[in-house]
Motif scaffolding. Structure first.
Motif, PDB file in Angstrom:
ATOM      1  N   GLU A 320       0.912  -1.156  -0.112  1.00  0.00           N
ATOM      2  CA  GLU A 320       0.113   0.047  -0.002  1.00  0.00           C
ATOM      3  C   GLU A 320       0.942   1.249  -0.007  1.00  0.00           C
ATOM      4  OE1 GLU A 320      -3.080   0.376  -0.228  1.00  0.00           O
ATOM      5  OE2 GLU A 320      -4.091  -1.462  -0.206  1.00  0.00           O
ATOM      6  N   ASN A 321       1.814   1.442   0.610  1.00  0.00           N
ATOM      7  CA  ASN A 321       2.715   2.258   0.821  1.00  0.00           C
ATOM      8  C   ASN A 321       3.414   2.810  -0.378  1.00  0.00           C
ATOM      9  OD1 ASN A 321       1.990   3.041   3.596  1.00  0.00           O
ATOM     10  ND2 ASN A 321       3.366   1.373   4.183  1.00  0.00           N
ATOM     11  N   ALA A 322       3.637   1.716  -1.273  1.00  0.00           N
ATOM     12  CA  ALA A 322       4.459   1.884  -2.431  1.00  0.00           C
ATOM     13  C   ALA A 322       3.678   2.657  -3.488  1.00  0.00           C
ATOM     14  CB  ALA A 322       5.089   0.777  -2.949  1.00  0.00           C
ATOM     15  N   VAL A 323       2.425   2.862  -3.416  1.00  0.00           N
ATOM     16  CA  VAL A 323       1.673   3.400  -4.514  1.00  0.00           C
ATOM     17  C   VAL A 323       2.265   4.648  -4.720  1.00  0.00           C
ATOM     18  CG1 VAL A 323      -0.424   4.545  -5.138  1.00  0.00           C
ATOM     19  CG2 VAL A 323      -0.300   2.407  -3.925  1.00  0.00           C
ATOM     20  N   LYS A 324       2.726   5.630  -3.699  1.00  0.00           N
ATOM     21  CA  LYS A 324       3.324   6.916  -4.007  1.00  0.00           C
ATOM     22  C   LYS A 324       4.931   6.772  -4.037  1.00  0.00           C
ATOM     23  CE  LYS A 324      -0.411   9.242  -1.228  1.00  0.00           C
ATOM     24  NZ  LYS A 324      -0.441  10.275   0.049  1.00  0.00           N
ATOM     25  N   THR A 325       5.457   5.944  -3.691  1.00  0.00           N
ATOM     26  CA  THR A 325       6.875   5.615  -3.815  1.00  0.00           C
ATOM     27  C   THR A 325       7.042   4.407  -4.478  1.00  0.00           C
ATOM     28  OG1 THR A 325       7.220   4.797  -1.740  1.00  0.00           O
ATOM     29  CG2 THR A 325       7.437   7.227  -2.049  1.00  0.00           C
ATOM     30  N   ALA A 326       6.750   4.080  -5.552  1.00  0.00           N
ATOM     31  CA  ALA A 326       6.622   2.810  -6.288  1.00  0.00           C
ATOM     32  C   ALA A 326       7.981   2.339  -6.476  1.00  0.00           C
ATOM     33  CB  ALA A 326       6.217   3.111  -7.598  1.00  0.00           C
ATOM     34  N   PRO A 327       8.332   1.008  -6.168  1.00  0.00           N
ATOM     35  CA  PRO A 327       9.440   0.465  -6.411  1.00  0.00           C
ATOM     36  C   PRO A 327      10.047   0.231  -7.749  1.00  0.00           C
ATOM     37  CG  PRO A 327       8.098  -1.262  -5.774  1.00  0.00           C
ATOM     38  CD  PRO A 327       7.225  -0.029  -5.590  1.00  0.00           C
ATOM     39  N   TRP A 328       9.211   0.264  -8.725  1.00  0.00           N
ATOM     40  CA  TRP A 328       9.674   0.337 -10.028  1.00  0.00           C
ATOM     41  C   TRP A 328       8.477   0.748 -10.695  1.00  0.00           C
ATOM     42  CZ3 TRP A 328       8.245  -4.764  -8.279  1.00  0.00           C
ATOM     43  CH2 TRP A 328       7.301  -5.226  -9.047  1.00  0.00           C
ATOM     44  N   SER A 329       9.026   1.382 -12.036  1.00  0.00           N
ATOM     45  CA  SER A 329       7.949   1.720 -13.089  1.00  0.00           C
ATOM     46  C   SER A 329       8.239   0.908 -14.323  1.00  0.00           C
ATOM     47  CB  SER A 329       8.085   3.367 -13.464  1.00  0.00           C
ATOM     48  OG  SER A 329       9.465   3.188 -13.945  1.00  0.00           O
ATOM     49  N   GLY A 330       7.032   0.756 -15.188  1.00  0.00           N
ATOM     50  CA  GLY A 330       7.172   0.204 -16.449  1.00  0.00           C
ATOM     51  C   GLY A 330       6.939  -1.405 -15.906  1.00  0.00           C
TER      52      GLY A 330
END
Length: 355
Positions: A320-330
């Motif tokens: 849940e907390n990674a929505v704003k600080t995503a661990p990766w993109s793409g």
């Protein structure tokens, strides 16, 4: 004295050296070719993953229709598909439509069912995830049913400021809890396939619903949609009770929408775990779709999440907390092994949200 012919000949040692050099060069070339082929397969699979996500993201655009209700109706996702406004007990309310359709319930109720859907329970490989709040968003409204507060041991927000702050934190979920068993139906709604059977029967590496190794793409999802409001409290005038769609109304007020679908596209890669998937191969046909394919899709999803979000790498856990600080993109590529001699490649997109 050796003759001139003898002096011009190769010794056995020299021949062995030359053959060894040739073998080494051949191995290097073969290894480079294998690596180049793998890179090409990964690039092709990423392109198909992105194409499938783009097709889903475009649902409803330009038509005035919302994507999530369309997916619920046409792909058979969990939750209440449609609502109609009626007068119930002198209170305007929204009820499931048609008459007789059940309201859905959401995480964490363990006995909840949705009409025509599997049991919706605490997230597990055996059930789809339906949330009372948007993924990554705080609890801006309160659900007072005891089945909701009990399993989460939530504080009472009316007691202290600290309890109210503790209530507001997002629910805890991660991508591993997403539901892969509607992959074919989602791809059909998105226009990638024309019928569900195609997804299960055509393993050609040239098809956009397969990865570059001939295994089917996974389209795992989670759903946000508030449940029915069962509060018996009366309103301030002492006459009207809360409408059944009270939580829907609160969600729309707090978040500007009251349902959405989160979708992740993924590939389990070329090597499937032969412990969870007999023989390390997908089922040969669709003669028993439910019996053969649902466990396989679940096992492929579990393998992919384990590779792309390994417990040894907490930074890759998409919670849940990674929505704003995503661990990766793409699209993330993970590498592991399903056996000492078989390398596994997992490819997983960042989730998209469609409303």
């Amino acid at each position: 004295m050796r003759s001139a012919a003898t002096r011009r000949g190769f010794t056995l040692v020299e021949i062995v050296i030359v053959l060894s050099i040739i073998a080494i060069l051949a191995g290097l070339i073969l290894g480079a070719l294998i690596a180049a082929r793998e890179r090409a397969q990964v690039i092709l699979t990423i392109s198909r993953i992105e194409g499938a996500l783009q097709a889903v993201a475009q649902l409803g655009q330009g038509s005035g229709n919302l994507a999530t209700p369309s997916l619920q109706r046409d792909a058979g996702l969990a939750g209440t598909q449609t609502f109609v406004r009626r007068i119930v007990a002198n209170t305007p309310t929204v009820m499931p439509d048609p008459v007789g359709t059940l309201w859905h319930d959401c995480y964490p109720k363990t006995t909840a069912t949705g009409s025509g859907n599997p049991v919706i329970v605490v997230p597990s490989p055996g059930a789809p995830l339906v949330m009372a709040y948007p993924w990554g968003q705080p609890r801006l409204y309160e659900i007072h049913e005891p089945w909701y507060a009990g399993p989460l041991t939530l504080p009472d927000p009316s007691v202290t400021v600290a309890d109210a702050a503790a209530w507001r934190v997002p629910e805890k979920h991660n991508l591993a809890e997403f539901w892969p068993r509607k992959s074919a139906e989602i791809l059909k709604v998105a226009g990638i396939i024309t019928d569900v059977t195609t997804y299960y029967t055509d393993r050609s590496t040239k098809r956009p619903w397969n990865d570059a190794w001939g295994n089917p793409l996974l389209m795992s999802y989670a759903l946000f949609q508030p449940p029915e409001c069962n509060r018996a409290d009366t309103l301030s005038d002492g006459r009207k009770r809360f409408a059944n769609d009270h939580y829907l109304q609160q969600a729309a007020e707090m978040y500007q929408y009251n349902r959405s679908t989160y979708i992740v596209a993924a590939s389990a890669g070329p090597a499937l775990d032969d412990v969870k998937i007999p023989g390390g191969k997908v089922p040969p046909d669709a003669s028993n779709v439910v019996g053969q394919w649902y466990p396989t899709l679940t096992a492929m999803w579990e393998q992919t999440t384990a590779i792309c979000m390994p417990p040894s790498e907490p930074k890759y856990l998409w919670d849940e907390n990674a929505v704003k600080t995503a661990p990766w993109s793409g699209v993330r590529k993970g590498i592991s092994r399903v056996s000492p001699s078989r390398k596994a490649i997992g490819l997983m997109s960042a989730p998209i949200e469609v409303k």
